[in-house]
Design a protein around this motif. Structure first.
Motif, PDB file in Angstrom:
ATOM      1  N   ALA A 219       0.858  -1.193   0.000  1.00 29.46           N
ATOM      2  CA  ALA A 219       0.000   0.000   0.000  1.00 29.46           C
ATOM      3  C   ALA A 219       0.885   1.230   0.000  1.00 29.46           C
ATOM      4  CB  ALA A 219      -0.910  -0.014   1.219  1.00 29.46           C
ATOM      5  N   GLN A 220       0.410   2.277  -0.645  1.00 31.07           N
ATOM      6  CA  GLN A 220       1.187   3.512  -0.755  1.00 31.07           C
ATOM      7  C   GLN A 220       1.634   4.035   0.600  1.00 31.07           C
ATOM      8  OE1 GLN A 220      -0.975   6.414  -3.050  1.00 31.07           O
ATOM      9  NE2 GLN A 220       0.774   6.835  -4.318  1.00 31.07           N
ATOM     10  N   GLU A 221       0.768   3.913   1.605  1.00 31.86           N
ATOM     11  CA  GLU A 221       1.118   4.438   2.925  1.00 31.86           C
ATOM     12  C   GLU A 221       2.212   3.626   3.621  1.00 31.86           C
ATOM     13  OE1 GLU A 221      -2.770   2.081   3.373  1.00 31.86           O
ATOM     14  OE2 GLU A 221      -2.030   3.603   1.998  1.00 31.86           O
ATOM     15  N   ASP A 222       2.523   2.442   3.086  1.00 37.79           N
ATOM     16  CA  ASP A 222       3.583   1.611   3.662  1.00 37.79           C
ATOM     17  C   ASP A 222       4.927   1.820   2.971  1.00 37.79           C
ATOM     18  OD1 ASP A 222       1.819   0.493   5.506  1.00 37.79           O
ATOM     19  OD2 ASP A 222       1.248  -1.112   4.134  1.00 37.79           O
ATOM     20  N   ILE A 223       4.934   2.631   1.923  1.00 33.83           N
ATOM     21  CA  ILE A 223       6.149   2.913   1.163  1.00 33.83           C
ATOM     22  C   ILE A 223       6.824   4.159   1.734  1.00 33.83           C
ATOM     23  CG2 ILE A 223       7.040   3.547  -1.127  1.00 33.83           C
ATOM     24  CD1 ILE A 223       5.849   0.775  -1.185  1.00 33.83           C
ATOM     25  N   VAL A 224       8.162   4.101   1.838  1.00 37.65           N
ATOM     26  CA  VAL A 224       8.940   5.265   2.259  1.00 37.65           C
ATOM     27  C   VAL A 224       9.708   5.750   1.038  1.00 37.65           C
ATOM     28  CG1 VAL A 224      10.831   6.083   3.714  1.00 37.65           C
ATOM     29  CG2 VAL A 224       9.138   4.498   4.649  1.00 37.65           C
ATOM     30  N   VAL A 225       9.566   7.040   0.709  1.00 38.95           N
ATOM     31  CA  VAL A 225      10.259   7.611  -0.450  1.00 38.95           C
ATOM     32  C   VAL A 225      11.448   8.440   0.035  1.00 38.95           C
ATOM     33  CG1 VAL A 225      10.061   9.066  -2.491  1.00 38.95           C
ATOM     34  CG2 VAL A 225       8.104   7.677  -1.760  1.00 38.95           C
ATOM     35  N   VAL A 226      12.629   8.094  -0.470  1.00 43.34           N
ATOM     36  CA  VAL A 226      13.854   8.820  -0.139  1.00 43.34           C
ATOM     37  C   VAL A 226      14.606   9.048  -1.439  1.00 43.34           C
ATOM     38  CG1 VAL A 226      16.057   8.749   1.089  1.00 43.34           C
ATOM     39  CG2 VAL A 226      14.010   7.807   2.163  1.00 43.34           C
ATOM     40  N   GLU A 227      14.912  10.304  -1.710  1.00 40.83           N
ATOM     41  CA  GLU A 227      15.637  10.686  -2.924  1.00 40.83           C
ATOM     42  C   GLU A 227      14.978  10.123  -4.182  1.00 40.83           C
ATOM     43  OE1 GLU A 227      19.632   9.347  -1.876  1.00 40.83           O
ATOM     44  OE2 GLU A 227      20.129  11.399  -1.283  1.00 40.83           O
ATOM     45  N   GLY A 228      13.661  10.079  -4.195  1.00 38.52           N
ATOM     46  CA  GLY A 228      12.915   9.622  -5.357  1.00 38.52           C
ATOM     47  C   GLY A 228      12.789   8.104  -5.473  1.00 38.52           C
ATOM     48  N   ASN A 229      13.419   7.375  -4.579  1.00 37.28           N
ATOM     49  CA  ASN A 229      13.332   5.914  -4.585  1.00 37.28           C
ATOM     50  C   ASN A 229      12.279   5.458  -3.587  1.00 37.28           C
ATOM     51  OD1 ASN A 229      15.598   5.308  -6.404  1.00 37.28           O
ATOM     52  ND2 ASN A 229      16.813   6.248  -4.787  1.00 37.28           N
ATOM     53  N   ARG A 230      11.492   4.483  -3.992  1.00 34.32           N
ATOM     54  CA  ARG A 230      10.449   3.947  -3.115  1.00 34.32           C
ATOM     55  C   ARG A 230      10.963   2.691  -2.427  1.00 34.32           C
ATOM     56  NH1 ARG A 230       5.045   4.555  -6.855  1.00 34.32           N
ATOM     57  NH2 ARG A 230       5.820   6.330  -8.026  1.00 34.32           N
ATOM     58  N   TYR A 231      10.960   2.730  -1.115  1.00 31.52           N
ATOM     59  CA  TYR A 231      11.432   1.612  -0.299  1.00 31.52           C
ATOM     60  C   TYR A 231      10.234   0.820   0.208  1.00 31.52           C
ATOM     61  CZ  TYR A 231      16.170   3.517  -0.240  1.00 31.52           C
ATOM     62  OH  TYR A 231      17.425   3.962  -0.596  1.00 31.52           O
ATOM     63  N   PHE A 232      10.173  -0.462  -0.184  1.00 35.78           N
ATOM     64  CA  PHE A 232       9.105  -1.359   0.221  1.00 35.78           C
ATOM     65  C   PHE A 232       9.470  -2.038   1.537  1.00 35.78           C
ATOM     66  CE2 PHE A 232       8.543  -0.976  -4.289  1.00 35.78           C
ATOM     67  CZ  PHE A 232       7.204  -1.224  -4.548  1.00 35.78           C
ATOM     68  N   PRO A 233       8.476  -2.305   2.388  1.00 33.77           N
ATOM     69  CA  PRO A 233       8.769  -3.120   3.571  1.00 33.77           C
ATOM     70  C   PRO A 233       9.279  -4.488   3.111  1.00 33.77           C
ATOM     71  CG  PRO A 233       6.526  -2.215   3.663  1.00 33.77           C
ATOM     72  CD  PRO A 233       7.067  -1.920   2.297  1.00 33.77           C
ATOM     73  N   ALA A 234      10.253  -5.037   3.808  1.00 33.09           N
ATOM     74  CA  ALA A 234      10.822  -6.324   3.413  1.00 33.09           C
ATOM     75  C   ALA A 234       9.750  -7.407   3.312  1.00 33.09           C
ATOM     76  CB  ALA A 234      11.913  -6.746   4.400  1.00 33.09           C
ATOM     77  N   ALA A 235       8.744  -7.351   4.162  1.00 33.02           N
ATOM     78  CA  ALA A 235       7.671  -8.354   4.147  1.00 33.02           C
ATOM     79  C   ALA A 235       6.823  -8.284   2.879  1.00 33.02           C
ATOM     80  CB  ALA A 235       6.786  -8.189   5.379  1.00 33.02           C
ATOM     81  N   ALA A 236       6.893  -7.168   2.146  1.00 30.25           N
ATOM     82  CA  ALA A 236       6.105  -6.991   0.925  1.00 30.25           C
ATOM     83  C   ALA A 236       6.861  -7.442  -0.323  1.00 30.25           C
ATOM     84  CB  ALA A 236       5.705  -5.524   0.781  1.00 30.25           C
TER      85      ALA A 236
END
Length: 96
Positions: free
Chosen positions: A15-32
């Motif tokens: 889900a979008q709310e579970d993604i962290v964006v840093v320097e334009g890169n989207r970081y997914f939770p490892a469980a996803a």
């Protein structure tokens, strides 16, 4: 849902709310992330404010996308929000 796709296979989905964006890169939770499609790589790089990154090769249908995923096993305090998360590049499409 945000998906990371390569070779028509969904590598990660969250889900979008579970993604962290840093320097334009989207970081997914490892469980996803589908760990069956990742193979540890010997590659490491260093970011002055995030720390040392480790990489994975993405493997789909017998094809290998070298170092196409990365994560920070022990991010510095300034990047603590990306702990336990994986990001993608090198032809992996990340989109909502």
């Amino acid at each position: 849902m945000t998906k990371a796709v390569w070779n028509q296979a969904v590598i990660a989905e969250a889900a979008q709310e579970d993604i962290v964006v840093v320097e334009g890169n989207r970081y997914f939770p490892a469980a996803a992330v589908n760990g069956a499609m990742l193979r540890p790589s010997a590659t490491h790089t260093t970011c002055p404010w995030k720390g040392v990154a480790s990489y994975y090769d993405v493997v789909v249908g017998g094809q290998v996308n070298k170092d196409a995923a990365w994560y920070y096993p022990e991010p510095k305090d300034a990047a603590k929000d990306i702990a336990g998360r994986v990001a993608f590049w090198r032809g992996v499409t990340v989109a909502d």
